[in-house]
Design an enzyme around this catalytic site. Structure first.
Site, PDB file in Angstrom:
ATOM      1  N   HIS A  64      -9.207  -7.503  -6.288  1.00  0.00           N
ATOM      2  CA  HIS A  64      -9.311  -6.054  -6.483  1.00  0.00           C
ATOM      3  C   HIS A  64     -10.561  -5.474  -5.827  1.00  0.00           C
ATOM      4  O   HIS A  64     -10.671  -4.260  -5.652  1.00  0.00           O
ATOM      5  CB  HIS A  64      -9.311  -5.747  -7.982  1.00  0.00           C
ATOM      6  CG  HIS A  64      -8.906  -4.352  -8.336  1.00  0.00           C
ATOM      7  ND1 HIS A  64      -8.884  -3.306  -7.433  1.00  0.00           N
ATOM      8  CD2 HIS A  64      -8.506  -3.815  -9.517  1.00  0.00           C
ATOM      9  CE1 HIS A  64      -8.493  -2.203  -8.038  1.00  0.00           C
ATOM     10  NE2 HIS A  64      -8.267  -2.475  -9.305  1.00  0.00           N
ATOM     11  N   ASP A  89      11.961  -4.722  -0.991  1.00  0.00           N
ATOM     12  CA  ASP A  89      13.191  -5.491  -0.758  1.00  0.00           C
ATOM     13  C   ASP A  89      12.936  -6.456   0.396  1.00  0.00           C
ATOM     14  O   ASP A  89      12.773  -6.044   1.542  1.00  0.00           O
ATOM     15  CB  ASP A  89      14.339  -4.529  -0.426  1.00  0.00           C
ATOM     16  CG  ASP A  89      15.641  -5.242  -0.101  1.00  0.00           C
ATOM     17  OD1 ASP A  89      15.683  -6.493  -0.167  1.00  0.00           O
ATOM     18  OD2 ASP A  89      16.619  -4.547   0.236  1.00  0.00           O
TER      19      ASP A  89
END
Length: 447
Positions: free
Chosen positions: A170, A388
């Site tokens: 992060h 996807d």
């Protein structure tokens, strides 16, 4: 509890690691060897790797081929998102940088958990021990990016699908950049070009060099926390369909004069959650409670920076009040506090926060968010269900265990493609029990 020959199954029996490899960029890059972290990045050094879990139906029979293709696509994606294949380092002045030279790469784990089904992750709150086994780097602090990969990926073969767990350091990227990378990687896996290449010039956000004195270890930093975390934390997912959000938004805006700025869907939902969580915590009227929103600053800077900026460009925006007026007042009171704080966080406020940090750098703890805090990260605007890889949309997207402190909220769009919002909330166990019995909170959270 699952058993095998009369003995309880351990997580090691449920999820078995079958391979570990390192994935490198597909070609040697002539781009920057080092990227200095901007001031926006530095507060997250002592947070933990940002974990995401995406669960997909199918692909079990072709698991080896699917993983092979995804690793090839990951290698190609790292050509563009090259800081993810580096390591953190400190230069001669103590400034934290990403060493982007080749030869380091991303950690990739392959695993099998054929006793687990997609539905267990898609429909319920999977036990923490299982989440730890399918999402890598639980409990790993961003500081450890000095020696560990900045991205770890785990592919787990389920009974009827595939779980893809990712852990991102992060300190080098925020949620916007996380999903920019994931959607780009998925596009490559489908044979499509990256629609929006990343922008890596962090000097556009802030060019000030900030030397840091880092903790000697993650354990040393945590031991120095004056406010240790509650012993029992519980995470649950609450779904708010569009119809429920419209009810909340209407209630918050009903008493506003015609000339007033209306409250957004987020402000209406956030005020609803803030009030309910304060009730669930059984706080006294004189207790203070804070609300923190991790706000994207890309469009707030002047000039603004594009969504393709790769790094952290978020800051926590705070507001607070006593519990008494929060609960005694109508919804527009809490929504108004949030709206005022968010609207006031303009370029002047952003730069002031950066200058304050540069003058006195700090290694943060979760409790720095304030007492009795509710904090919101992620955004329902992120198109998480568009990731996807060539075998359809994910059945569910969740966060891992990291960075889930008491009052932490992650927001996701509803998985069916509508305008609802899923609220992934972590609370002290007793407060969560109270919240789940709160009819006012749950009434609009049920389909």
């Amino acid at each position: 509890m699952a058993v095998n020959n009369g003995k309880p199954l351990t997580t090691a029996d449920i999820v078995k690691i079958t391979a570990k490899t390192t994935v490198l960029p597909s070609k040697r890059s002539e781009k920057q060897a080092r990227v200095a972290l901007a001031t926006f990045d530095l507060p997250y050094i002592t947070f933990y790797y940002n974990q995401k879990l995406l669960v997909y139906k199918g692909g079990v029979e072709e698991f080896g081929d699917v993983v092979g293709k995804m690793k090839e696509a990951l290698s190609a994606a790292l050509d563009e998102f090259y800081p993810l294949s580096g390591r953190l380092a400190q230069d001669e002045e103590g400034v934290v940088v990403v060493d982007c030279e080749m030869g380091k790469g991303v950690e990739v784990v392959e695993a099998e958990a054929e006793g687990l089904e997609v539905e267990e992750f898609a429909e319920g709150d999977e036990p923490e021990e299982i989440m730890k086994m399918v999402v890598p780097y639980t409990g790993v602090m961003n500081l450890e990016g000095l020696t560990r990969p900045l991205l770890a990926v785990q592919y787990t073969k389920l009974k009827d699908g595939i779980a893809i767990g990712c852990a991102f350091n992060h300190a080098i990227l925020d949620g916007n950049s996380t999903w920019h990378f994931l959607t780009s990687w998925a596009a490559i896996a489908r044979g499509s070009p990256i629609p929006n290449p990343p922008l890596h010039n962090r000097a556009l956000a802030r060019s000030t060099r900030v030397p840091l004195t880092l903790p000697i270890s993650p354990a040393a930093h945590e031991l120095s926390d004056p406010n240790p975390a509650p012993a029992s934390l519980v995470t649950h997912l609450f779904s708010f369909p569009e119809s429920s959000l419209l009810v909340l938004k209407s209630a918050a805006n009903s008493a506003l004069p015609p000339t007033a700025k209306p409250f957004s869907t987020f402000q209406s939902l956030a005020s609803h959650a803030w009030r309910a969580i304060s009730r669930a915590r059984r706080l006294s009227p004189g207790d203070i409670t804070f609300f923190a929103v991790f706000t994207d600053c890309r469009n707030r800077l002047r000039p603004p920076l594009p969504d393709s900026y790769f790094g952290n460009l978020i800051q926590a925006v705070f507001t607070g009040t006593a519990v008494g007026p929060l609960l005694a007042s109508p919804p527009e009171f809490a929504a108004g506090l949030l709206q005022k704080a968010i609207d006031a966080h303009d370029e002047v406020a952003i730069v002031r926060r950066l200058e304050e940090y540069e003058a006195e750098p700090k290694m943060f703890y979760y409790t720095d968010a304030g007492v009795n805090c509710v904090a919101v990260g992620s955004s329902p605007r992120f198109k998480v269900y568009d990731v996807d890889f060539g075998f359809g949309r994910p059945e569910r997207v969740r966060s891992g265990r990291n960075n889930k402190f008491d009052g932490m909220v992650y927001l996701y769009p509803e998985r069916d493609g509508g305008k609802g919002i899923d609220v992934e909330l972590t609370l002290d166990g007793r407060a969560m029990e109270n919240l789940e019995k709160d009819g006012e909170f749950l009434l609009v959270g049920r389909n």
